[in-house]
Design a protein around this motif. Structure first.
Motif, PDB file in Angstrom:
ATOM      1  N   ILE A   5       1.255  -0.934   0.242  1.00 54.69           N
ATOM      2  CA  ILE A   5      -0.337  -0.102  -0.292  1.00 54.69           C
ATOM      3  C   ILE A   5       0.804   1.421   0.128  1.00 54.69           C
ATOM      4  CG2 ILE A   5      -1.784   1.445   1.056  1.00 54.69           C
ATOM      5  CD1 ILE A   5      -3.121  -1.365   2.114  1.00 54.69           C
ATOM      6  N   THR A  12      -0.508  -1.112  -4.865  1.00 53.47           N
ATOM      7  CA  THR A  12      -2.055  -0.067  -5.062  1.00 53.47           C
ATOM      8  C   THR A  12      -1.776   1.506  -4.214  1.00 53.47           C
ATOM      9  OG1 THR A  12      -2.733  -0.011  -2.045  1.00 53.47           O
ATOM     10  CG2 THR A  12      -3.980  -1.425  -3.650  1.00 53.47           C
ATOM     11  N   VAL A  61      -4.876   4.274   5.598  1.00 50.67           N
ATOM     12  CA  VAL A  61      -4.785   3.557   4.752  1.00 50.67           C
ATOM     13  C   VAL A  61      -5.533   1.892   5.067  1.00 50.67           C
ATOM     14  CG1 VAL A  61      -2.686   1.741   5.668  1.00 50.67           C
ATOM     15  CG2 VAL A  61      -2.122   4.157   4.997  1.00 50.67           C
ATOM     16  N   THR A  63      -7.937   1.981   2.775  1.00 46.62           N
ATOM     17  CA  THR A  63      -7.579   1.057   1.870  1.00 46.62           C
ATOM     18  C   THR A  63      -7.382  -0.580   1.929  1.00 46.62           C
ATOM     19  OG1 THR A  63      -5.997   2.554   0.604  1.00 46.62           O
ATOM     20  CG2 THR A  63      -5.174   0.442  -0.088  1.00 46.62           C
TER      21      THR A  63
END
Lengths: 246, 246, 246, 246, 246, 246
Positions: F6, F35, F57, F60
């Motif tokens: 991430i 991502t 985060v 996500t």
């Protein structure tokens, strides 16, 4: 990748137990080879024994390092670990240190659970030497005689679960099931303990693999740069030459 | 009182230098006897060398303990100190530890001044192991080759005075002039250094005398209680019997 | 060598008890002289009392320093210790500090056992001031009224043994039997306690002797260099002149 | 609310400077009264002087406590602070401690800037006693003689700004302009320093006001519960009665 | 002076309870205004919730900062506190931090007493983040479901008194009655607890007032200097402009 | 094994740089997916930005966790790391933490070298939060504007080598080349730096793989046990359901 697991104890059955447990988590491209100490003690459990066995670990590495990509010293307390890092061009891990550092990614505080109070002060010292006291919830031990290795799992199951409960009550998020004779037991206790349970030999071999991928020469700089060449008396030829850089 | 000074290095001239320096402060009723290591290294200066020499110290004590009232391990870094405390029924001191603890009665912070930067990380570790970091102002070293032992005083005088000045600037109230080869130099530098200067071998033998008066069996309890008897392989007969309690 | 033992309490019987205990371990060439405070408190046991008694200790030293080679401040908590080090050209030890530092050569962790919980927070502060928390296992106290000094040994024996047991369970390798009224009791309890037992007044006088051999001017540099001369109001003539450097 | 500011120094001009600075931030409903020490030293700057002046502070409080809601001890180093907390039923603040704790709400790390290196070790000890070392960036001092009090602002301006710059470079977010003679200077330097500048006497009186609103009896429990009543010799009548609880 | 109290929880009744408790100690010249979070959680009690609510606190401040002299973030655990200090030109206090630092002027060690063990690890982390572990005696909790807010005082009184007793036994001089739902209870329990009892919201607003008097721009330098302007995506317009410095 | 990397920054080019660097060390059986944040900041470099990005985060992960075996949060400073560990049934690593802990197996002390002094205080805080201060030698930064990402390697090479030299002089055995924009540079600088050089994204992904082999559910107990279910307002549906355990 070839990984050498060094059992600093003289008990061959422990080497087998450690190797079997390690292989359960190693990826298929890692070949594990294992050695058993030829001199020293059946099972190291004091500073004096660790002082002597740690010197033996250096002898073992000197003789077996050829063709090896990473090393794990597989006795709790990590005899000879820092000395080995300083002397050899390889990543080296120890069961105690690897478990403590890995635990710090799985919780705020870790504890050791082991089988006898004799080991407690020695474990405390490992934590202090690594300067991880602030993440440490203590060492918890039943006082159960360590019987035959093939009886450990049956005899110790209940007492170890009880001690894990004490560790959790003392604030441990992660419990390290400590001592080579307990290798492999974490998997069988996991469902009954409200903590993350770590098996130190599995942790140590996986960390050795990680270090070999990140940094193939291991610790090699600053405080761990190779010491200047030096003559010696009374060592094996292999270790004498390693230290003499000849 | 009989005090055994163990030089873990194989250099006989160092043993003589250490003994002579120690005798300058010992009271007349203390008899000093000294040994030199038969195996190991001319001068220990790495973790690996300390691991091996520390095992040798245990062998030396096992052979020479009879009739002895106290022991001093006379190499900076104190190889084998904690192991010796655990194993033998005697007070044991080491140069590093004794100097650090004594310094705490002579100032708020101490520093080490020694002759080579190679030793610095090893000294730092001794401080951490003793958990005295909060009283520590650092290690200060010129980078001067250590020549012949009979030239040390002349060659190192000016560089060491300069480093003592740096230590004071860093906050040290007490400077420990560290490393067996510098034994005896503190007295000759004292007038030119604005700090209390400690000679570690003098400190270590006086502390051994103090412990022998306070507590003749030395460390003997808790974390330092004698370990359970244990069989072993590959040790000298004297050490094997000590560990086997036979 | 002449060693001055200063009892900062106003109780003469304590001075006698302390002196007698100290003499049991002092070598024959050390002459012990002892003083009792003329102002202050029968037995100091709070910060406020220590603040006042510590100022009194400076007055006592100013009057009695002539011909003295070393000093011991003989009240637990070491009133005036750092101030005395700063002001006088003599080694100075205190019972608490000397016992803690000596304990570090006899074990990994020390504890205090004393006679009343009132003293516990004050003892904790001494450990923090010396920055030895990492070696400290706590203070353990029965809650027993301190009766007549000649009854202490009988009345407190059993309660103190019980508290020593608690200290050991909490991880102490060394127990410091703390508080001037307990001087001399360590010898009588030693056989019943599974820890090294230290008598603080014995420890403090032996450490004063050691410092006098190593470093006759005591702490004298850095943080403990003599302060600049200064005028004052309201002090005794002896202390006024010491501070005025006149 | 009545707030007593105690100047433990014997210099009346300092008391005036401190009071004037304090009044700049006090809310209108707080009445400030101030005392100057009658015995002791013109300006305290060593441990020995603080030991003696701290005893004097207790005498001053005993005489002036009637009708007072809170106290500030207005000498850097806080002589007698913990003893006063233990003995009197009032909130008590000190310049050093109040500034350090307040700084922790204005930055991660604080530093002291003061006028002479003589004070540096003493300031370091205050930080350690409060156990705030982890938030401390050091003490920074020019070496400038402290002249007449009415010349301080002119003489010290440039040297102090330079030292504030060093403190910032060492990681300080907050600079405590330390020492009673510098009271009031923070306001005049603020625009030239890239740090939060704290004036300790302003901080200490505001914190005394805050404590009086939160907790009118001040520290009064646990380690600071009032000590048991005790007889004494040689104290003023007021302090004797306070300690005797009569 | 206008003081903004931000309740990062979405429960309006808590805001009222907090405001009422705060007003009991605020001086009359301080106007308290209060906000309740519009997004987030009824009561924050985990790291994930604090991560999200802390971002919400920044949004709230961006919208409400105009005309405000100081801020208090009124959820235990201080969500968004350090970020707010870095971003806004105002003094900002949090309940946990303000209570811990104030406690250090009222005792040697503080403890938290709160209503549920779920919060304990989160509180421990606040202590570590502030680096006040050495002054911390632990967190003590009954395991009592937190019922309706208007029943808290009745339901929790006895369990909280019991926990305060445990905190005192563990060495706390000061007990911080922690968690926004307990606001106001300290006053009602004070007589039954042998410790100084602090109410965190009262402490936090008084400390905000103190900071506003000492340092109207709040933390603004070093580690807390305003970050460089930066573009962003997905924030409210008010917060976007604050961060973009536009 | 599927590993999700991430990038909490909104800069797509950084995601590509991080992924490419990570793939260089990942074993072939690990599939890396990556991502890029949709909201937040191009490059996070302050506490406020980390507070907001850390909440992002969590969003996500809630959306992408399905079918993933382990997670790495790939921004230095580890935004949202502890919150993610608490909320999701997966091992999660962060670049800073993974690099620090791995460094402890390659040396005694580590340092950060990064590209701008703005980041230094933030990095210091990560060390303190992990309680690894005792193993930390500092953060070292040139003050070089971070230009276009495709110019970084050329522009920063010499300044970074110079800073690595300072880190080594300060006692670092291991240097962590810190900040996502420097991903991949360690390999190109290694020959010119006398320290072990660690690339944090490589370290973080390998540690995620190790944790997935050791402990597939990640942190899940004690302080990191899943929080009780809770309603919320204003979150994405995925995160709301995660927190509501629905």
């Amino acid at each position: 990748m070839r990984l050498l697991l060094i059992n600093p104890n003289t008990t061959q059955a422990l080497t087998e137990r450690l190797s079997k447990t390690a292989r359960q988590v190693l990826p298929p491209d890692v070949e594990l080879i294992a050695t058993t100490a030829e001199t020293g003690f059946p099972y190291i459990s004091s500073r004096a024994e660790a002082q002597i066995a740690g010197a033996g670990v250096l002898e073992t590495i000197a003789r077996h390092q050829s063709g090896v990509d990473a090393l794990t010293i597989a006795a709790f307390g990590d005899p000879g670990l820092l000395a080995a890092r300083e002397l050899f061009d390889l990543p080296v891990t120890g069961m105690t240190e690897a478990a403590m550092l890995s635990a710090c990614m799985l919780g705020q505080r870790f504890a050791f659970v082991t089988f006898t109070p004799n080991l407690a002060p020695w474990y405390d010292e490992q934590v202090r030497q690594a300067q991880l006291t602030a993440r440490y919830a203590g060492v918890f031990t039943p006082d159960v005689p360590l019987g035959a290795i093939d009886r450990i799992d049956a005899d110790l199951r209940a007492p170890l679960i009880a001690q894990c409960g004490r560790a959790v009550a003392a604030g441990a998020d992660v419990v390290i099931l400590s001592g080579a004779p307990l290798a492999g037991m974490a998997a069988t206790l996991r469902d009954e303990v409200p903590a993350v349970l770590l098996d130190p030999v599995q942790t140590a071999v996986l960390q050795a693999v990680t270090l070999a991928r990140l940094c193939p020469k291991g610790a090699s700089a600053g405080s761990f740069r190779r010491p200047p060449e030096k003559p010696s008396t009374g060592l094996s030829d292999a270790l004498r030459r390693q230290i003499a850089r000849s």
